[in-house]
Write a protein that holds these residues in place. Structure first.
Motif, PDB file in Angstrom:
ATOM      1  N   ILE A 193       0.838  -1.206   0.000  1.00 29.31           N
ATOM      2  CA  ILE A 193       0.000   0.000   0.000  1.00 29.31           C
ATOM      3  C   ILE A 193       0.868   1.249   0.000  1.00 29.31           C
ATOM      4  CG2 ILE A 193      -1.652   1.326   1.370  1.00 29.31           C
ATOM      5  CD1 ILE A 193      -2.828  -1.344   2.320  1.00 29.31           C
ATOM      6  N   ARG A 194       1.954   1.246   0.793  1.00 27.85           N
ATOM      7  CA  ARG A 194       2.853   2.397   0.859  1.00 27.85           C
ATOM      8  C   ARG A 194       3.531   2.638  -0.488  1.00 27.85           C
ATOM      9  NH1 ARG A 194       7.113   2.592   5.633  1.00 27.85           N
ATOM     10  NH2 ARG A 194       5.135   2.825   6.755  1.00 27.85           N
ATOM     11  N   LYS A 196       2.462   1.693  -3.417  1.00 27.84           N
ATOM     12  CA  LYS A 196       1.448   2.125  -4.380  1.00 27.84           C
ATOM     13  C   LYS A 196       1.109   3.597  -4.175  1.00 27.84           C
ATOM     14  CE  LYS A 196      -2.978   0.717  -6.321  1.00 27.84           C
ATOM     15  NZ  LYS A 196      -4.100  -0.242  -6.228  1.00 27.84           N
ATOM     16  N   LYS A 197       1.046   4.011  -2.899  1.00 26.47           N
ATOM     17  CA  LYS A 197       0.761   5.418  -2.600  1.00 26.47           C
ATOM     18  C   LYS A 197       1.899   6.319  -3.078  1.00 26.47           C
ATOM     19  CE  LYS A 197      -1.299   6.223   1.233  1.00 26.47           C
ATOM     20  NZ  LYS A 197      -1.575   6.405   2.689  1.00 26.47           N
ATOM     21  N   ASP A 198       3.136   5.867  -2.852  1.00 26.49           N
ATOM     22  CA  ASP A 198       4.292   6.647  -3.309  1.00 26.49           C
ATOM     23  C   ASP A 198       4.304   6.778  -4.826  1.00 26.49           C
ATOM     24  OD1 ASP A 198       5.082   6.933  -0.691  1.00 26.49           O
ATOM     25  OD2 ASP A 198       6.558   5.298  -0.748  1.00 26.49           O
ATOM     26  N   SER A 200       1.728   6.671  -6.748  1.00 25.69           N
ATOM     27  CA  SER A 200       0.615   7.551  -7.133  1.00 25.69           C
ATOM     28  C   SER A 200       1.000   9.017  -6.960  1.00 25.69           C
ATOM     29  CB  SER A 200      -0.612   7.222  -6.302  1.00 25.69           C
ATOM     30  OG  SER A 200      -1.680   8.079  -6.608  1.00 25.69           O
TER      31      SER A 200
END
Length: 213
Positions: A193-194, A196-198, A200
Motif C-alpha cells: 500500500i505504501r 502504491k501510494k508513493d 501515485s
C-alpha cells in the motif's frame, strides 16, 4: 406374673450395664492405637508409557508424619502382570538396595531414590513387553505405616504414541506459526500500500509538472 416381670427387667438392666462396660473397655484399648498409628501417604503417577528397550523411571514419593531415619524406612516394590491377580515382590530397600537376583527383573531394576528426600523411586532398564502390568510402591517408617500402596500401570509399546503434551506442543507451535504468517502478510500488505501510494504521488507530481510545462 409380677415376679417374672421383675426378673426380666433386672436381666435387661444387667445386660445393658455389661455391654456398656465392654464398649468402654474396647474404646480404651483402641484409643492408644489410634493415636500412635498414622497414615503414610505415597504418591505415584497413575500410568506410564515406555518404548521397548529403553529405560523408565518409576517415580514414587512419600510423606510421613514422623522424622525420617535411614535405619527405619523400608521400601518395597511389587509387580502384578497384565491380566493377572497375583502380586509378587521383586525389589526391597532398607539402608541399602536389594535388587532382584533372579526372575523377570534381574539386571533390570535399580535404585534411584533417596529416602531422606522422601523419594522411593526405582528405574527399570531395558524394559520388555513382559513388564506390562501394575507396579506397587510401599513405604514404611515405623511407627508410621502405610494403608495403601502407590500404583503405576506401565504400558510398554513398540513406538511412542502422541501424548497430551505433544498435542499441546503441536497446537502451540501451530498457533505461533499462524500468528507469524499473519504478521508477515500484514507487513507485505502495508509495504504494498505504501509503495502504491508513493507511486501515485510521483505520478501526480509528474502530471503537475507536465501541465505547467
Amino acid at each position: 406374673m409380677i415376679c417374672i416381670s421383675t426378673d426380666s427387667s433386672s436381666s435387661f438392666f444387667l445386660m445393658s450395664r455389661v455391654w456398656i462396660y465392654l464398649l468402654s473397655a474396647l474404646c480404651a484399648l483402641l484409643s492408644p492405637g489410634i493415636h500412635q498409628v498414622e497414615g503414610m501417604e505415597v504418591f505415584t503417577s497413575s500410568e506410564l508409557e515406555a518404548v521397548n528397550g529403553t529405560n523408565v523411571l518409576l517415580k514414587c514419593t512419600f510423606k510421613s508424619t514422623y522424622p525420617l531415619s535411614e535405619d527405619r524406612i523400608s521400601v518395597s516394590w511389587s509387580f502384578k502382570p497384565l491380566g493377572q491377580t497375583v502380586e509378587e515382590s521383586f525389589f526391597h530397600y532398607q539402608q541399602k538396595s536389594f535388587p532382584p537376583t533372579s526372575g523377570l527383573f534381574k539386571d533390570h531394576a535399580v535404585w534411584s531414590g533417596n529416602v531422606i528426600k522422601r523419594d522411593a523411586s526405582i528405574t527399570l532398564q531395558n524394559v520388555q513387553f513382559t513388564f506390562n502390568g501394575t507396579f506397587s510402591c510401599q513405604v514404611r517408617n515405623p511407627p508410621d505405616i502405610q494403608g495403601f500402596a502407590g500404583e503405576i500401570i506401565l504400558k510398554v509399546v513398540s513406538k511412542v504414541t502422541i501424548s497430551e503434551i505433544a498435542i499441546l506442543a503441536i497446537a502451540v507451535g501451530g498457533s505461533i506459526g499462524l500468528i507469524l504468517l499473519i504478521l508477515i502478510i500484514y507487513v507485505f500488505v502495508r509495504l504494498y500500500i505504501r509503495n502504491k501510494k508513493d507511486m501515485s504521488l510521483e505520478m501526480d507530481e509528474q502530471r503537475s509538472k507536465d501541465g505547467v510545462l
